[in-house]
Design a protein around this motif. Structure first.
Motif: not given
Length: 445
Positions: A156-164, A228-236, A270-273, A436-440
């Motif tokens: 997703e492309h936002f004005q203030d960043g990229i969300f995966v 866990a390997n792509c966008t969800r480090p919280d369940i790694a 939930l993903g990486l921003f 703290s690791i950028g997940m939003r």
């Protein structure tokens, strides 16, 4: 192109406010030329030459001049064809990361990241337009516009960043295992008991029944590992822990899988921003969970590297050596983190981008064991408690520090984001490290 390379390029695109476009090559494998002689039976509908019409098709064959889908070498032939063309257009390719092609000009640059027939173009607008024109001249292409879906990731492309994120994939996984209507939970796993006999994640015992093939344990682990390997480090960590019992899972382990599913049910979006115009500096966190596997006396290695405050690489893995102290386990974890941070994928000279994209400074790695940090900074201290630790774990890290490639610094355990990858955490601490690791959450952007 692997997921780490793709996340790294997205962080560069966000921090430097670059454009991202996606193109797809139509019937890519048919463009490859074969290097070896390959013959096939005459397919249905192919007209036979006049002088062969009298002979049966079964005794005839045709020689292939181009690669076809289904040949083992088709992928390599297509890559060779694409690489040859891009190199002729003054793109530069590095052998360490052969899927990335870079071209610089006086006004900007473009990076083409290849994944089979998908071409991700990242760079300045003029150079991307030129690259799109070049590709359309040589191949039949589908211009998909701005990158919104690649490698199974939603962008997703936002004005203030990229969300995966992987919301659609997560919904499919939950529905596949009939957990799409489950009650959500706040963490991916329960707190483990200090009593080894009461640990819900202990191995299968003699009097326990092993789950049969009717329970899709390994399929569930595979689906979770992709997340866990792509966008969800919280369940790694939780996924790595439960994957150890794939050969003999019990009902306890299957309940652990369902616990992760219930957590995903409450955090589907939930993903990486990756924020725009952020400082593009690689920062690492390393930690070890001492005796995380008390049944086999093994500890857990965990590390995460962020750029602009968002994770681009992480790892949660059981150590192969028996660490006799927390200092020993932390030293091994720090050694693994140092090996990761000097990988060429993070080097701006490798990607041929301007030096200000990644500052030429030592990569800071934060560690929460003060004894380990002191030994690595001031030199190996031989004593009864450290003499058994192999010198290679100290020597490699100390050499990187001497060459100013890494800088090991102490951090409080409560602020160490790598704790997320080594142990089960209380809800408050877990959510703090996830943030703290950028997940939003997509709904909060």
């Amino acid at each position: 192109m692997d997921a780490i390379t793709f996340r790294f390029l997205m962080s560069l695109a966000a921090s430097q406010n670059l454009e991202m476009y996606l193109m797809d090559v139509v019937t890519a494998y048919l463009y490859g030329s074969l290097e070896n002689e390959i013959y096939m039976k005459i397919p249905e509908g192919l007209k036979m030459p006049e002088d062969l019409k009298s002979k049966a098709k079964e005794i005839c064959s045709v020689r292939l001049q181009r690669s076809l889908y289904g040949l083992k070498q088709s992928g390599r032939m297509w890559y060779n064809r694409l690489s040859e063309y891009l190199l002729s257009k003054d793109y530069v390719n590095n052998a360490i990361c052969p899927c990335v092609f870079i071209k610089k000009s006086s006004s900007g640059f473009v990076i083409i990241a290849v994944y089979v027939d998908d071409l991700n173009m990242i760079g300045t607008q003029k150079e991307i337009d030129d690259a799109r024109t070049h590709m359309k001249e040589e191949f039949e292409m589908k211009d998909l516009g701005k990158t919104k879906f690649c490698l199974g990731l939603q962008i997703e492309h936002f004005q203030d960043g990229i969300f995966v994120h992987q919301s659609n994939y997560t919904k499919r996984v939950l529905k596949r295992f009939y957990m799409d209507k489950a009650t959500p939970l706040s963490t991916p796993m329960v707190n483990r008991s200090l009593d080894v006999e009461k640990d819900p994640f202990r191995p299968c015992e003699d009097n326990e029944e092993v789950l049969g093939p009717e329970v899709p344990y390994m399929s569930a682990i595979g689906g979770l590992m992709y997340l866990a390997n792509c966008t969800r480090p919280d369940i790694a960590f939780a996924t790595n822990l439960l994957a150890r019992y794939s050969s003999s899972p019990t009902r306890r382990h299957w309940n652990g899988i369902k616990h992760i599913f219930r957590y995903l049910q409450g955090s589907i979006d939930l993903g990486l921003f990756y924020p725009k115009n952020s400082k593009c500096v690689l920062v690492g966190f390393a930690d070890a969970g001492y005796l995380s596997d008390p049944h086999k006396a093994r500890s857990q290695t965990g590390y995460v590297f962020t750029i602009g405050g968002t994770a681009v690489s992480w790892r949660s893995q059981k150590q192969t050596l028996v660490a006799t102290s927390s200092n020993y386990a932390e030293t091994i974890a720090l050694h693994e983190a140092c090996r990761e941070c000097v990988a060429p994928v993070y080097d701006s000279s490798h990607t041929r981008i301007k030096w200000n994209s990644i500052e030429k400074e030592p990569t800071k790695i934060f560690e929460d064991n003060s004894a380990c940090v002191t030994q690595l900074k001031e030199g190996y201290i031989k004593s009864d408690r450290t003499k058994h630790i192999p010198p290679r774990f100290f020597s490699y890290t100390q050499e990187l520090q001497k060459n100013q490639e890494v800088d090991i610094e102490y951090i409080r355990s409560s602020d160490n984001a790598a704790d997320l990858f080594t142990k089960a955490l209380p809800t408050t601490v877990f959510k703090k490290h996830v943030h703290s690791i950028g997940m939003r959450r997509l709904q909060n952007l």
